[in-house]
Design a protein around this motif. Structure first.
Motif, PDB file in Angstrom:
ATOM      1  N   SER A 195      -4.761  12.254   0.040  1.00 30.64           N
ATOM      2  CA  SER A 195      -4.564  12.178   1.743  1.00 30.64           C
ATOM      3  C   SER A 195      -5.154  13.468   2.105  1.00 30.64           C
ATOM      4  O   SER A 195      -6.145  12.694   3.104  1.00 30.64           O
ATOM      5  CB  SER A 195      -3.170  12.693   1.344  1.00 30.64           C
ATOM      6  OG  SER A 195      -2.398  11.968   1.244  1.00 30.64           O
ATOM      7  N   TYR A 200       8.594   1.337   4.898  1.00 30.02           N
ATOM      8  CA  TYR A 200       7.458   0.804   4.811  1.00 30.02           C
ATOM      9  C   TYR A 200       6.838   2.326   3.091  1.00 30.02           C
ATOM     10  O   TYR A 200       7.365   2.440   2.310  1.00 30.02           O
ATOM     11  CB  TYR A 200       5.773   2.299   5.323  1.00 30.02           C
ATOM     12  CG  TYR A 200       4.642   1.803   4.868  1.00 30.02           C
ATOM     13  CD1 TYR A 200       3.715   1.035   5.468  1.00 30.02           C
ATOM     14  CD2 TYR A 200       4.240   2.847   4.023  1.00 30.02           C
ATOM     15  CE1 TYR A 200       2.432   0.885   5.171  1.00 30.02           C
ATOM     16  CE2 TYR A 200       2.884   3.200   3.821  1.00 30.02           C
ATOM     17  CZ  TYR A 200       2.378   2.401   4.295  1.00 30.02           C
ATOM     18  OH  TYR A 200       0.844   2.532   3.577  1.00 30.02           O
ATOM     19  N   LEU A 204      -2.050   4.599   9.862  1.00 28.01           N
ATOM     20  CA  LEU A 204      -2.525   3.746   7.987  1.00 28.01           C
ATOM     21  C   LEU A 204      -3.243   2.632   8.592  1.00 28.01           C
ATOM     22  O   LEU A 204      -3.834   1.928   7.714  1.00 28.01           O
ATOM     23  CB  LEU A 204      -0.804   3.585   7.508  1.00 28.01           C
ATOM     24  CG  LEU A 204      -0.745   5.431   6.625  1.00 28.01           C
ATOM     25  CD1 LEU A 204       0.972   4.654   6.112  1.00 28.01           C
ATOM     26  CD2 LEU A 204      -1.349   4.699   5.580  1.00 28.01           C
ATOM     27  N   ASP A 205      -2.604   2.193   9.303  1.00 28.89           N
ATOM     28  CA  ASP A 205      -3.100   0.838   9.958  1.00 28.89           C
ATOM     29  C   ASP A 205      -4.251   0.872   9.980  1.00 28.89           C
ATOM     30  O   ASP A 205      -5.530  -0.147   9.744  1.00 28.89           O
ATOM     31  CB  ASP A 205      -2.808   0.611  11.925  1.00 28.89           C
ATOM     32  CG  ASP A 205      -1.508   0.164  11.351  1.00 28.89           C
ATOM     33  OD1 ASP A 205      -0.494  -0.654  10.496  1.00 28.89           O
ATOM     34  OD2 ASP A 205      -1.052   0.239  12.659  1.00 28.89           O
ATOM     35  N   GLU A 259      -5.600   2.806   5.794  1.00 27.84           N
ATOM     36  CA  GLU A 259      -4.650   2.710   4.715  1.00 27.84           C
ATOM     37  C   GLU A 259      -6.286   2.459   3.420  1.00 27.84           C
ATOM     38  O   GLU A 259      -5.450   2.875   1.951  1.00 27.84           O
ATOM     39  CB  GLU A 259      -4.052   1.500   4.375  1.00 27.84           C
ATOM     40  CG  GLU A 259      -3.019   1.811   4.032  1.00 27.84           C
ATOM     41  CD  GLU A 259      -1.876   0.128   3.847  1.00 27.84           C
ATOM     42  OE1 GLU A 259      -2.004  -0.938   3.555  1.00 27.84           O
ATOM     43  OE2 GLU A 259      -0.597   0.377   3.758  1.00 27.84           O
ATOM     44  N   LEU A 286       1.221   1.535  -1.290  1.00 27.89           N
ATOM     45  CA  LEU A 286       1.293   2.990  -1.985  1.00 27.89           C
ATOM     46  C   LEU A 286       2.220   2.705  -3.278  1.00 27.89           C
ATOM     47  O   LEU A 286       1.886   3.265  -4.063  1.00 27.89           O
ATOM     48  CB  LEU A 286       1.569   3.440  -1.558  1.00 27.89           C
ATOM     49  CG  LEU A 286      -0.063   4.366  -0.502  1.00 27.89           C
ATOM     50  CD1 LEU A 286       0.609   5.602   0.814  1.00 27.89           C
ATOM     51  CD2 LEU A 286      -0.787   4.905  -1.034  1.00 27.89           C
TER      52      LEU A 286
END
Length: 432
Positions: A182, A357, A394-395, A398, A361
């Motif tokens: 991350s 969500y 994330l939009d 990602e 992932l």
């Protein structure tokens, strides 16, 4: 959003007028490390749950149909050994009848997770990389570790755009390596260069030697990823004594007051993490713990002085969401409660509106993701510097995150392709 009693009643109907007190309690299981080096991720969470249970019982208990039911927390240590952890899970479910299982997740949950999923036990984790299509009744409703760390990098890049060189370190386990991926993605998104990356086994580490190696590459920012609390302290003190005077990023900052005392107020001004004290003015009026985060923080400090940590509130936060869903569903039956929690695809969590969500992932939308705070130590006190949207990040990024997760063998397809076994840095391709 499921955020208030009024909204819950709108969904569930009128509050029964003649509630009866049932003799039998609703039992809640907690299976987390309560001893050993990972105890700081478990014991403070149990303490928070004890306060939560007392508050619910003081208000009469859970409302189930025409009954009031007391709640009871039953805890077992997941740090004794794999066989003991699996047997503890079986005891809690089969003999003691717990209706939901709270866990830290990761390596401490792994021995019991297959059995819990076979029995469709509603189970919570703080580590969403436990999630997969094979874990349909496992949810991450309180924390999306470590994806929220991207918000700290984003905030720092905006506040200090001149900083470009980063050195980071991470322990090699299912707590550390998802965090490493991350942070890699977050730094790349801001065009920041990682000049040094160290991985260390959790049981063997020399903080001073690690910091010396990291500083040899002349970084402007240091990052501890999701190191355990004792390592965060050792690394931070080592950086101070080595003369580093720049920003430090860390997922957690438990007992930061001790770090202020052992370094300096000025040095800790550049320490940024993600878990606020709940008396923070920025949390006033938020909708959780009966809309009393500051009161929860005060009660915790009075009952368990000096124990407040990143997880003190998280297990209780998961229970708060479970509590809402139970009263809407009118039952503690695990799959009915899960359906109630996920109805509509979104829910109000600790830091505001959030959405279920995770398919890209984790292969399943069982992680509740919304905003997350960036916390900075200011004048010796942790204060929220900003709320950032994890979903917004994330939009935009990602694909970058998925790339870094794949490089470390962390995508759910990779983990499934290894028969449930995971090797640090495997970096294998998804199965065809």
């Amino acid at each position: 959003m499921q955020s208030s009693l009024a909204q819950r009643l709108a969904l569930a109907g009128s509050l029964p007028r003649n509630l009866r007190r049932s003799a039998g309690p609703v039992r809640i299981g907690l299976l987390a490390p309560l001893s050993g080096p990972s105890a700081p991720w478990g014991k403070p969470g149990l303490e928070g749950c004890q306060i939560w249970a007392d508050w619910v019982n003081e208000q009469g208990g859970l409302i189930l149909g025409a009954q009031r039911r007391r709640v009871e927390i039953l805890a077992r240590d997941a740090a004794i050994g794999p066989d003991e952890t699996r047997m503890a899970a079986m005891e809690l479910v089969e003999r003691l009848g717990v209706r939901v299982m709270l866990t830290l997740g990761g390596d401490s949950l792994a021995p019991a997770l297959p059995w819990l999923m076979t029995r469709r036990v509603l189970t919570t984790t703080l580590l969403p990389f436990d999630l997969s299509p094979d874990t349909p009744s496992l949810i991450a409703p309180a924390e999306v570790h470590p994806i929220f760390v991207v918000t700290g990098v984003e905030w720092l890049a905006e506040a200090r755009p001149e900083l470009r060189r980063v050195a980071l370190c991470s322990q090699e386990d299912m707590l550390g390596l998802p965090s490493l991926a991350s942070y890699r993605a977050a730094f790349a998104a801001e065009n920041m260069t990682v000049v040094s990356e160290l991985r260390y086994p959790p049981q063997e580490c020399d903080a001073e030697a690690m910091v010396t190696a990291m500083l040899a590459q002349d970084p402007e920012v240091l990052c501890w990823c999701s190191s355990e609390p004792h390592m965060v302290h050792a690394l931070t003190e080592a950086a101070f004594h080595a003369g580093f005077r720049g920003p430090i990023l860390s997922a957690t900052g438990d007992n930061y007051h001790r770090l202020v005392a052992r370094t300096s107020v000025e040095f800790m001004q550049d320490f940024t993490f993600h878990f606020p004290d709940f008396d923070d003015p920025a949390l006033a009026g938020t909708a959780f713990f009966f809309r009393q985060p500051a009161a929860f923080h005060a009660a915790y400090q009075q009952r368990f002085p000096g124990h407040w940590s990143a997880v003190s509130w998280e297990y209780a936060a998961a229970l708060d969401l479970w509590h809402q869903a139970v009263e809407i569903a009118g039952t503690t039956e695990p799959l009915s409660v899960l359906d109630s929690m996920k109805r509509g695809g979104q829910m109000m969590q600790v830091f505001g509106p959030a959405r279920w969500y995770g398919e890209a992932l984790f292969g399943i939308d069982n992680a509740l993701i919304g905003n997350w705070p960036v916390v900075r130590v200011t004048d010796g006190v942790a204060r929220i510097a900003s709320f950032r949207s994890v979903l917004g990040w994330l939009d935009r990024h990602e694909a970058r995150l998925l790339h870094e997760m794949e490089a470390l063998g962390l995508l759910w397809q990779q983990r499934a392709g290894m028969g449930g076994k995971w090797l640090p840095g495997a970096g294998i391709s998804p199965p065809a």
